[in-house]
Design an enzyme around this catalytic site. Structure first.
Site, PDB file in Angstrom:
ATOM      1  N   GLY A   1      19.257   4.622 -11.620  1.00  0.00           N
ATOM      2  CA  GLY A   1      19.183   3.697 -10.597  1.00  0.00           C
ATOM      3  C   GLY A   1      19.971   4.082  -9.466  1.00  0.00           C
ATOM      4  CG  ASN A   2      20.112   2.089  -6.442  1.00  0.00           C
ATOM      5  OD1 ASN A   2      20.696   0.884  -5.559  1.00  0.00           O
ATOM      6  ND2 ASN A   2      18.746   1.661  -6.044  1.00  0.00           N
TER       7      ASN A   2
END
Ligand code: CTP
Length: 435
Positions: free
Chosen positions: A231-232
């Site tokens: 993810g980020n």
């Protein structure tokens, strides 16, 4: 405009009396159809007095006029508020057990807007979610409920959006359907039949009335196995602020929501996505009828080449796993290509999160990105460990493909969103040829 106002049986029905006033004061002809349960909260006399029309909820009243057929055929807009869990279920399954559900089935191409209100558990129940998805897939605009105090001691998503927000969304929907039925609407003018919404906002910022704006927000998640993902750090705050600003400017707003830490604003249509590939599909679909597309989401450039169907376990008898990545499609670039191939009148805005490095500074990388992605505007911000992600403030530079002077905006994410939406409005009004 001839509006049918369906009222469901929830306590929020009392707020709908104010919504009715907004419609009638704006010059619309409104027929109210409460459900049987709604009349336990607000009586027929109130609806008759405020609308100036007789009110019924049975197909067996005034049978000689075949009420549901007439109302369904004549309506230019149907608004249902509050849309209770029961009413959403009845509408989704096509039941016809009272005047309102009969009228909904007779509505044909007429735009339908539903503003749900119920307790959070009911709103988040898989049955309600499935009903909402069914209705949305059929073209019904189901607004997100507001979050806050509910009828009892509970609070959470489920409050009826404020009457002004429903009014604006209804006018935007009616305007959008007018606009898509013919030539693209001039953004600075309210479309025929859609009077300016009453708002505390000055007229200039309601420049998106009648237009559909699609905004992606949050960070995509790329699964590795059933429990892990890549993810980020995107929180979705900037995208959500943009959605609120576009709504305030009078637009019909669709939010393509990847993982977000903040709720969607009340009054927008939400399409939930998880991965970059899901976002791509949703964005291409939504772009087909959008006047503006803003890609504020942090899209993963890569995804794991293989997704394990079972949890990846550490084992002493085999080497530790290596994650191979494959490239995700560049959605923004593809949106521009599709638009250009179709010669569509559409403004596409990208976001660029840059850190700068030894090879170039933030603006150099951003100019190169604008050139590569070929979008109309690129909103650039500098990111780093402590910069922007998850914060409530932001500082951006807006670059334009036409090479005009870079524009700076900073402040809260709402301030930045308002500046971006203002710039979009200005670009759109410049794009409209003089009469
Ligand atoms: N974007 C996209 N599809 C991707 C990656 C990014 O549509 N696969 C969009 C983002 O939503 C944003 C813009 O492209 O509007 C720029 O995103 P950014 O991550 O800064 O750019 P990248 O394409 O990843 O470029 P680079 O790797 O050079 O930083």
């Amino acid at each position: 405009m001839r509006i049918v106002l369906g009222v469901g049986g929830g306590i929020a029905a009392y707020k709908v009396a104010s919504l009715l006033r907004l419609f009638t004061e704006a010059g619309h002809d409104v027929t109210v159809i409460p459900t049987e349960a709604a009349t336990r909260f607000v009586g027929v006399a109130t609806w008759e007095a405020l609308s100036g029309h007789p009110v019924s909820n049975s197909v067996f009243d005034a049978v000689h006029t075949v009420n549901h057929v007439r109302l369904g055929h004549e309506a230019e807009l149907i608004v249902v508020a509050p849309a209770t869990a029961d009413l959403l279920a009845r509408a989704a399954t096509g039941q016809a057990d009272d005047l309102l559900t009969n009228t909904l089935l007779m509505a044909g191409d007429c735009p339908v807007l539903m503003a749900p209100a119920m307790h959070t558990e009911m709103w988040q129940h898989p049955a309600t979610e499935a009903n909402v998805e069914t209705l949305r897939s059929r073209g019904v605009t189901v607004l997100e409920p507001a979050s806050g105090r509910l009828t009892g001691a509970d609070s959470g998503p489920g409050r009826l959006p404020e009457p002004e927000a429903i009014f604006s969304a209804a006018m935007a929907l009616a305007g959008a359907s007018v606009a898509t039925a013919g030539a693209p609407a001039a953004p600075s003018a309210a479309p025929a039949g859609a009077p300016a919404a009453p708002s505390a906002a000055p007229a200039a910022v309601r420049a998106l009335t009648g237009l559909t704006v699609t905004i992606s927000a949050g960070g995509t998640r790329e699964p590795l196995d059933p429990v892990r993902f890549l993810g980020n750090r995107s929180s979705g705050k900037q995208g959500v602020a943009l959605a609120a600003a576009a709504l305030e400017a009078g637009a019909r707003v669709r939010l393509l929501a990847a993982h977000m830490e903040v709720p969607a604003p009340a009054g927008v249509e939400v399409v939930q996505v998880e991965t970059a590939l899901e976002l791509r599909k949703a964005a291409l679909h939504a772009a087909a009828d959008s006047d503006v597309v803003i890609m504020a989401a942090a899209v993963a450039d890569f995804r794991p080449a293989d997704v394990s169907g079972t949890k990846i376990k550490k084992r002493d008898d085999v080497a530790d796993p290596v994650i191979n990545l494959v490239r995700n499609p560049d959605i923004l670039r593809e949106l521009v290509e599709v638009r250009d191939a179709a010669s569509r009148d559409q403004l596409i805005v990208g976001f660029a999160a840059e850190t700068g490095d030894a090879g170039g500074d933030v603006l150099e990388y951003a100019r190169d990105k604008l050139h590569r992605k070929a979008c109309d505007l690129l909103v650039v911000n500098q990111v780093g460990q402590d910069l922007v992600f998850g914060e409530d403030t932001n500082s951006v530079v807006i670059l334009s493909r036409d090479g005009s002077e870079p524009q700076e905006a900073s402040g809260s994410k709402s301030d930045v969103a308002a500046a971006v939406i203002d710039r979009i409005s200005a670009e759109l009004s410049r794009a409209v040829p003089p009469a």
